[in-house]
Design an enzyme around this catalytic site. Structure first.
Site, PDB file in Angstrom:
ATOM      1  N   TYR A 172       0.838  -1.202   0.000  1.00  0.00           N
ATOM      2  CA  TYR A 172       0.000   0.000   0.000  1.00  0.00           C
ATOM      3  C   TYR A 172       0.877   1.258   0.000  1.00  0.00           C
ATOM      4  CZ  TYR A 172      -2.862   3.804   1.706  1.00  0.00           C
ATOM      5  OH  TYR A 172      -3.470   5.028   1.848  1.00  0.00           O
ATOM      6  N   ARG A 219       1.939   8.333  13.003  1.00  0.00           N
ATOM      7  CA  ARG A 219       1.606   9.547  13.757  1.00  0.00           C
ATOM      8  C   ARG A 219       0.119   9.865  13.711  1.00  0.00           C
ATOM      9  NH1 ARG A 219       3.441  14.369  10.548  1.00  0.00           N
ATOM     10  NH2 ARG A 219       1.574  13.654   9.453  1.00  0.00           N
ATOM     11  N   ARG A 229     -10.811   5.825   9.025  1.00  0.00           N
ATOM     12  CA  ARG A 229      -9.791   5.214   8.170  1.00  0.00           C
ATOM     13  C   ARG A 229      -8.868   4.334   9.006  1.00  0.00           C
ATOM     14  NH1 ARG A 229      -9.131  10.810   6.260  1.00  0.00           N
ATOM     15  NH2 ARG A 229      -7.228  10.837   7.505  1.00  0.00           N
ATOM     16  N   PHE A 289      15.682  19.074  -1.252  1.00  0.00           N
ATOM     17  CA  PHE A 289      14.319  18.610  -1.531  1.00  0.00           C
ATOM     18  C   PHE A 289      14.074  17.233  -0.918  1.00  0.00           C
ATOM     19  CE2 PHE A 289      11.264  16.386  -4.246  1.00  0.00           C
ATOM     20  CZ  PHE A 289      10.242  17.313  -4.395  1.00  0.00           C
TER      21      PHE A 289
END
Length: 424
Positions: A172, A219, A229, A289
């Site tokens: 997932y 978290r 969910r 980044f």
């Protein structure tokens, strides 16, 4: 006064917040001149700011044409994600849309006007986004289209499927974040700002995404529960409770924390791959980044480890801490020192009775071996009494001013500080 008390407890935050506000942010997030863009790209960057101001700032710091490719990549995946999140779209309509979404990139007139989601503008004005996609070099188009296709198929697979095993959890997270890491890595190499190996080594790129996604999922347990969910793998939580929602019950808190620690240990196994990946990067804008979200993630896991508050409210790193990480994580030596610092913090909190303690210690040992600190970063949080006294005096004199600064820095730290969702 609450803000003052927080800063008195962490005087180093004051220095870094001031440093950030006084121009330090330009080193990691320089602003782009919008007047240099055509109408279509200006519109795309406006949508980027509307859907994620913080991520927009990070993208605009990338060099050259890579900046536009990543902007369009983000908006395409945001549009795909908007369809997946829209519960008003029936499954018989949604599933084919997700699977075929990549083909809409080559249909100039395609748009979707029936979404009720917050970010529906990226679907309603998809012709502008797809036009700018087709204006990209073919090498970028091929990457974006391929990742969009694979992600759409994966999203369709998990629409009505719960995450049971740990391997399914990895699968997932691969679909919603690992593929983002792989796609970005291929874009970095396509731009020639990075070596081909960065885009070719999909295992490392996948780990970059999985580490971030698992951190978000860990978290955000309580938030996800409140919204109905479930992303924690059944294989893990079923060893501690009969229902995932029962971990919030006071009588189950000890078992809940043990479950939490096991999942954090699972996430930590990606850190060696993260360090190897970052060590290969050459371009400074690409390094920033990639590195900043990773150090935010390790700091978040350190805050969550063995912490009952995960099941009672929101656990997040301080804004000053987030700014410090952003300013420091600009070279490999500093990133290693940061990783070392936070895995040591976790190590000091490992309960001897925790079922996962041996595994946690083993993975921390492997991370230590890769990130032994050297130089000034190794002792960056040791301050003399004189420094602390001066910092506390500064806090007392300027806490109200710094409150304004804190608001001004919000857009730069908000995504890594609180946001969840697919992120690399």
């Amino acid at each position: 006064m609450e803000l003052l008390r927080k800063w008195l407890g962490h005087p180093e935050d004051i220095y870094h917040l001031l440093r950030f506000k006084m121009g330090g942010y330009r080193a990691v997030m320089p602003r782009m001149d919008p007047d240099s863009l055509g109408l279509g790209l200006r519109t795309c960057y406006r949508y980027l700011n509307q859907t994620s101001r913080s991520f927009a700032a990070v993208i605009q710091a990338l060099d050259g044409e890579l900046r536009h490719a990543v902007c369009i990549f983000y908006l395409v995946l945001r549009a795909l994600d908007t369809i997946e999140d829209d519960m008003t779209i029936s499954l018989d309509v949604k599933v084919p849309m997700l699977i075929e979404f990549h083909s809409y990139l080559y249909q100039p007139e395609w748009k979707y006007m029936e979404s009720k989601e917050k970010h529906r503008q990226v679907l309603e004005d998809f012709p502008t986004i797809s036009m700018e996609f087709r204006n990209l070099a073919k090498v970028y188009q091929d990457v974006i289209s391929d990742i969009c296709h694979k992600m759409g198929v994966g999203m369709a697979e998990f629409l009505e499927k719960k995450v049971d095993s740990q391997s399914e959890w990895d699968r997932y997270c691969h679909y919603v974040a690992g593929l983002v890491g792989i796609g970005l890595s291929r874009l970095f190499s396509a731009s020639e700002l990075e070596d081909p190996i960065v885009g070719q080594d999909t295992e490392l790129a996948n780990s970059m995404g999985l580490f971030l996604q698992k951190t978000n999922i860990i978290r955000d347990y309580l938030e996800d529960q409140l919204e109905g969910r479930e992303f924690w793998p059944r294989e893990v939580w079923s060893r501690y409770t009969k229902k995932l929602s029962d971990l919030t019950k006071p009588e189950n808190i000890d078992m809940a924390v043990q479950c939490l620690n096991e999942l954090i240990t699972n996430a930590l196994r990606h850190v060696p791959d993260v360090l190897t990946y970052l060590s290969r990067l050459k371009n400074q804008s690409v390094f920033n980044f990639c590195a900043i979200p990773q150090v935010m993630a390790i700091a978040t896991l350190a805050a969550c480890y063995n912490n009952k508050q995960v099941f009672r409210g929101v656990v997040k790193i301080r804004k000053g801490q987030a700014v410090t990480l952003m300013m420091d994580a600009t070279n490999m030596q500093s990133v290693k020192a940061i990783m070392y610092q936070y895995v040591e913090e976790i190590y000091q909190k490992i309960p001897s009775t925790d079922p996962s303690s041996n595994k946690t210690q083993q993975i921390i040992a492997s991370i230590r071996a890769m990130s032994l600190p050297s130089g000034p970063m190794a002792s960056r949080h040791h301050y003399s009494p004189i420094y602390l006294s001066c910092a506390m005096l500064l806090a007392a004199l300027s806490w109200q001013y710094l409150s304004t600064i804190s608001k001004a820095t919000e857009e730069y730290v908000q995504a890594a500080w609180t946001s969840s969702g697919p992120r690399f």
